[in-house]
Design an enzyme around this catalytic site. Sequence first.
Site, PDB file in Angstrom:
ATOM      1  CG  ASP A  81       6.255 -67.438  26.074  1.00  0.00           C
ATOM      2  OD1 ASP A  81       5.009 -67.512  26.033  1.00  0.00           O
ATOM      3  OD2 ASP A  81       6.868 -66.360  26.131  1.00  0.00           O
ATOM      4  CB  ALA A  89     -13.066 -57.491  17.449  1.00  0.00           C
ATOM      5  N   PRO A 126      -4.514 -68.617  16.254  1.00  0.00           N
ATOM      6  CG  PRO A 126      -6.663 -67.900  15.668  1.00  0.00           C
ATOM      7  CD  PRO A 126      -5.879 -68.497  16.805  1.00  0.00           C
ATOM      8  CG  ASP A 165       2.465 -63.247  22.544  1.00  0.00           C
ATOM      9  OD1 ASP A 165       1.422 -63.835  22.878  1.00  0.00           O
ATOM     10  OD2 ASP A 165       2.682 -62.843  21.386  1.00  0.00           O
ATOM     11  CB  THR A 186       1.802 -69.553  23.458  1.00  0.00           C
ATOM     12  OG1 THR A 186       1.441 -68.171  23.549  1.00  0.00           O
ATOM     13  CG2 THR A 186       0.920 -70.227  22.422  1.00  0.00           C
TER      14      THR A 186
HETATM   15  C1  XBP Z   1       1.243 -63.747  26.403  1.00  0.00           C
HETATM   16  C2  XBP Z   1      -0.148 -63.521  26.837  1.00  0.00           C
HETATM   17  C3  XBP Z   1      -1.219 -63.381  25.800  1.00  0.00           C
HETATM   18  C4  XBP Z   1      -0.939 -62.164  24.921  1.00  0.00           C
HETATM   19  C5  XBP Z   1      -2.181 -61.716  24.200  1.00  0.00           C
HETATM   20  O1  XBP Z   1       1.262 -65.068  25.894  1.00  0.00           O
HETATM   21  O2  XBP Z   1      -0.406 -63.483  28.026  1.00  0.00           O
HETATM   22  O3  XBP Z   1      -2.434 -63.199  26.480  1.00  0.00           O
HETATM   23  O4  XBP Z   1      -0.549 -61.075  25.772  1.00  0.00           O
HETATM   24  O5  XBP Z   1      -2.669 -62.799  23.416  1.00  0.00           O
HETATM   25  P1  XBP Z   1       2.626 -65.980  26.008  1.00  0.00           P
HETATM   26  P2  XBP Z   1      -4.206 -63.202  23.523  1.00  0.00           P
HETATM   27  O6  XBP Z   1       2.227 -67.145  26.891  1.00  0.00           O
HETATM   28  O7  XBP Z   1       2.929 -66.358  24.590  1.00  0.00           O
HETATM   29  O8  XBP Z   1       3.710 -65.106  26.619  1.00  0.00           O
HETATM   30  O9  XBP Z   1      -5.011 -61.905  23.456  1.00  0.00           O
HETATM   31  O10 XBP Z   1      -4.474 -64.123  22.350  1.00  0.00           O
HETATM   32  O11 XBP Z   1      -4.331 -63.894  24.854  1.00  0.00           O
HETATM   33 MG    MG Z   2       5.596 -64.677  26.965  1.00  0.00          MG
END
Ligand code: XBP
Ligand code: MG
Length: 248
Positions: A9, A80, A122, A11, A117
Site C-alpha cells: 500500500d 486540483a 501521479p 499512503d 493503492t
Molecule cells: C489512501 C487513500 C487515498 C488518499 C488520498 O490510499 O484512501 O484516497 O487518502 O489520495 P492508500 P487520492 O490505499 O495508499 O492507503 O486523493 O489520490 O485518493
Molecule cells: Mg494506506
Amino acid sequence: MIPKALIFDVDGTLAETEELHRQAFNETFAAELLPWHWDKSAYRRLLDVAGGKERIAHFLTSGPDGAERAVGRIAELHAAKTRRYTALAAVGAPLRPGVARLIRDARRAGVRLAIATTTSLPNVEALLGAALGADALALFDVVGAGDVVPAKKPAPDIYNYVLDRLALPAAACVAFEDSTNGLKAALGAGLATIVTPGIYTEGDDFPGAFAVLSDLGEPDAPYRHLAGAGGGEALVTLDALGRWRAAG
Ligand code: XBP
Ligand code: MG
C-alpha cells in the site's frame, strides 16, 4: 520459503503522507473559496472513505455550506488537489522505517515488488520519485493505483488487479498495509497482510492481520511487536517473512 512478491500500500504504509493529502485538500478548498477545512479529527473520520473523489462526495452528503458550488465539480476539485499534493510530495515525504531496506533486499533477492493503492498514480510517482529516485517506479513489476479498478478499498479489487498482473497466487505473496480498509482489501484477495499502523490508524483494530508491527524496523531501531507474527524479533526481513509464513 520467502515470498515471491511483496505488495505495498502507499499512503500510511510506504510513508506518512495523509497530512500532505489533508493539506492539499484544504488548500484546494481555500483556493476555490469553499468554506471547508478538514481538521485532523474530521480527516480521521473521512479516511474511512478511500479515494479522494469519493471522500469529497461523502463529505458533501453532510450538506456543508457552499456544497452547491461543488456539485458536479468533484473531479475538477480532485484534479486540483492532486496537483497540489504532487508538488508537496515531490518535496519529499520520508519513507517509513524499514521500507527502503526491504525494497532493496527484495530487489537483490529477485523478489518481485508491487503497489496496490487507492491514491492516484501521479501521487505515487511524486512520492517514490522523491524518495527513491527518478526511476523508482521501475522497481515495481506492477503498480495498481486509483481508478484502475471500479471499487476502491476495502473492496479487494486493487489487490486482485495486482495479483492478476503478477500472475502469482496470493499464497506466494505478502501485503503491507496501514489501515483497516486496506487490510480488508488485502484479506479479501487472500493475502497474508502485515499492518504497520500510521498516525491516522494507530489504535485501530486489525482483525485477520498476519502481524501488526509499529513499522518494518531498522537495525538501529527495532519495531514494536503489536500482534500476530514477529514477536521477539526486531526487523521485517525476507528471511523472517519466510519463517513466519512457514510457521503459519
Ligand atoms: C489512501 C487513500 C487515498 C488518499 C488520498 O490510499 O484512501 O484516497 O487518502 O489520495 P492508500 P487520492 O490505499 O495508499 O492507503 O486523493 O489520490 O485518493
Ligand atoms: Mg494506506
